[in-house]
Design an enzyme around this catalytic site. Structure first.
Site, PDB file in Angstrom:
ATOM      1  N   ASP A   1       0.808  -1.051   0.046  1.00 45.52           N
ATOM      2  CA  ASP A   1      -0.018   0.014  -0.028  1.00 45.52           C
ATOM      3  C   ASP A   1       0.753   1.206  -0.029  1.00 45.52           C
ATOM      4  O   ASP A   1       1.586   1.411   1.096  1.00 45.52           O
ATOM      5  CB  ASP A   1      -0.839  -0.146   1.276  1.00 45.52           C
ATOM      6  N   HIS A   2       0.694   1.898  -1.117  1.00 45.02           N
ATOM      7  CA  HIS A   2       1.862   3.092  -1.205  1.00 45.02           C
ATOM      8  C   HIS A   2       1.612   4.291  -0.296  1.00 45.02           C
ATOM      9  O   HIS A   2       2.348   5.165  -0.114  1.00 45.02           O
ATOM     10  CB  HIS A   2       1.778   3.524  -2.783  1.00 45.02           C
ATOM     11  N   ARG A   3       0.206   4.275   0.514  1.00 44.92           N
ATOM     12  CA  ARG A   3      -0.066   5.403   1.164  1.00 44.92           C
ATOM     13  C   ARG A   3       0.823   4.982   2.576  1.00 44.92           C
ATOM     14  O   ARG A   3       1.110   6.159   3.267  1.00 44.92           O
ATOM     15  CB  ARG A   3      -1.504   5.446   1.581  1.00 44.92           C
TER      16      ARG A   3
ATOM     17  N   ILE B   1       3.755   2.561   2.768  1.00 42.35           N
ATOM     18  CA  ILE B   1       5.093   2.050   2.408  1.00 42.35           C
ATOM     19  C   ILE B   1       5.570   2.837   1.192  1.00 42.35           C
ATOM     20  O   ILE B   1       4.606   2.664   0.119  1.00 42.35           O
ATOM     21  CB  ILE B   1       4.933   0.549   2.274  1.00 42.35           C
TER      22      ILE B   1
END
Length: 560
Positions: free
Chosen positions: A532-534, A536
């Site tokens: 999850d780019h939010r 990591i």
């Protein structure tokens, strides 16, 4: 030794018969005490009937549309010795416990705290009467406004527990001077709802249950979430991890709320669906789980203007072409085959996760030549013990070690907060004839490779047999999806919300690897880490994958 016991409908108040509108279990399911079995509905309320004990469902004695009453047999349960021994005591306590668990139909003779009578047109407080053993229930609808003239027994608010919803009536009439609660508040017996002026006190009254049959359906919990989002703008960020927080409920008048059972409302809340926008296909226009799923499919295809999570809350929506309607039969022979129950449920969840979570996948490789040799040796040495060590067991131990080094991967996003977990429950995708399920190995950090290998084998067998309980698929921190020997080099696994990462493992293969002086054959395992780019960033994901690969290349590092 096991025995068969009958699970019956407990005391549900003064109702003689109620209709079964939903059956929540099937033969072969493993259930726990207090797990909901069926949803029933009277002309006043819908409620879920829980089990008085745990065990394996042998047969279900009711179906949708049946009428049941107190003492009606719901199902036959195959209980173990412990459950059988305590069955008599459990059965004796069941009516009391179940009545508390489904307070939507409290007995009419239950005394209500009397409001202070209005003397000579003075003011009086209207309070919450006895609502059973529940300490707090949530207000999901306020049905009156300041200045309204109300009568005794008129419904004031709708409240909801995790099992049922009900309307709280006025103990006396008069003019509403002030309202002391709002949507989302928690109330209990004695809580002040409002202040009225004038009128006379009514006889003590029990809460009047939700009138589902008269189209006074239960309120969607999304209303509470929407009100909270309006009152606290900071909560709008929660839409990313809790879609229901960003929903805007339609402007509905009292008594015009969606007609759905508590379990359907919970299902809709998990998918971020505003039930006010869903058309029911059940009896009396009742909304079913299939209606919610179909709504989600239409919304994602652009066919419905749905308030489904952050994109809708931001006004962007999903602007895509409508789903193509094709008559496939005109091109050749076809066969229509309904999706399995598992695929229906998991499909909706996967669709939500893919749309709501900004996925990025990091691909890497691990040299497992020495680890595979160790695995083969261990299996030969322990052949008589009957425990077969799989590569998955080593992967789980390696993932736990990596999670300890990179704690942001062992977390969940809760609005603006990152919840860092201090436990290590690892889920693994299990292939079954009906679709993928994800059993969870609990406290994997406290178990050895042999213990994990044995437990994964047992859980995988239960999954194939359709006997996994909901508890065995809950609480995961991180998931592993292994294609094993099936094939493939890399893929993008979909994150299992509310987790923030998942590891995909493809088939290992022999490759020539340069050791500084020559190429030598090594067994290489592809690793695909979706995150999850939010939460990591790319650098952290690359470090996690590289660290995990180093652990698998030299498993002695686990001990360091």
């Amino acid at each position: 030794m096991s025995n068969t016991v009958e699970i019956k409908v407990p005391d549900i108040g003064d109702f003689k018969e109620v209709e079964v509108i939903e059956v929540l279990v099937a033969p072969g399911d493993t259930i726990k005490a207090e797990q909901s079995l069926i949803t029933v509905e009277s002309d006043k309320a819908s409620m879920e009937i829980p089990s008085s004990q745990g065990g394996v469902v042998k047969s279900v004695k009711v179906k949708v549309g049946d009428k049941v009453a107190m003492g009606s047999v719901v199902l036959e349960l195959e209980a173990g010795d412990a459950a059988a021994t305590s069955n008599a005591a459990t059965a004796a306590e069941a009516p009391k416990a179940q009545a508390a668990a489904a307070p939507a139909a409290p007995k009419a003779e239950a005394p209500a705290p009397a409001a202070a009578p209005a003397q000579g047109g003075g003011e009086a407080e209207v309070t919450v009467p006895d609502i059973g053993d529940f300490k707090e229930v949530e207000v999901i609808e306020v049905m009156v406004a300041v200045g309204d003239t109300i009568k005794a027994e008129q419904s004031l608010v709708t409240v909801e527990s995790d099992k049922a919803s009900m309307e709280i009536p006025a103990s006396q009439g008069g003019v509403v001077k002030s309202i002391k609660v709002k949507v989302g508040d928690k109330v209990s017996k004695g809580s002040v709802l409002l202040v009225v002026e004038g009128g006379g006190a009514a006889p003590a009254a029990a809460p009047k249950a939700d009138s589902a049959a008269a189209a006074k359906a239960e309120a969607a919990p999304a209303q509470a979430s929407a009100s909270k989002a309006e009152a606290a703008p900071a909560q709008a960020a929660q839409a990313a991890s809790r879609p229901a927080a960003a929903l805007e409920a339609s402007a509905l008048k009292p008594g015009q709320l969606p007609h759905a059972s508590p379990s359907v409302r919970k299902f809709a809340r998990e998918l971020g669906v505003d039930l006010a926008r869903v058309k029911g296909s059940g009896p009396k226009d009742r909304i079913t789980q299939d209606d919610v799923r179909n709504f989600v499919k239409q919304a994602l295809a652009g066919g419905v203007s749905a308030a489904a999570g952050a994109p809708a809350a931001a006004g962007g929506g999903l602007s895509v072409l409508p789903w193509p309607q094709v008559d496939f039969a005109k091109f050749g022979p076809v066969e229509a085959k309904p999706l399995s129950r598992i695929k229906k449920i998991s499909g909706a969840n996967l669709h939500r996760n893919w749309v709501m979570i900004p996925h990025v996948t990091n691909n890497d490789e691990a040299d497992i030549t020495d680890l595979e040799a160790l695995r083969v040796t261990l299996n030969k040495e322990n052949e008589k013990a009957g425990i077969k060590v799989t590569m998955l067991a080593f992967l789980i131990k390696g993932v736990v070690a990596a999670l300890k080094k990179f704690p942001e991967f062992n977390a969940s996003l809760d609005g603006d907060n990152l919840v860092l977990k201090q436990y290590y429950h690892i889920g693994f995708a299990a292939d079954t004839p009906n679709g993928l399920v994800v059993p969870v190995i609990r406290d994997a950090d406290k178990k050895g490779v042999f213990d994990i290998a044995k437990e994964t084998s047992e859980l995988a067998k239960k999954a194939r047999d359709g006997k996994l309980s909901p508890a065995e698929m809950q609480g995961g921190c991180f998931s592993i999806s292994s294609l094993g020997g099936i094939g493939g080099t890399h893929f993008t696994p979909i994150i299992n919300a509310p987790e923030v990462a998942i590891l995909g493992v493809s088939r290992s293969d022999r490759k020539p690897v340069w050791n500084g002086s020559e190429f030598v054959p090594r067994l290489i395992l592809p690793l695909s880490l979706s995150y999850d780019h939010r939460v990591i960033d790319g650098a952290a994901a690359a470090r996690f994958n590289a660290y995990l690969g180093a652990l698998l290349a030299d498993f002695r590092r686990i001990a360091l």
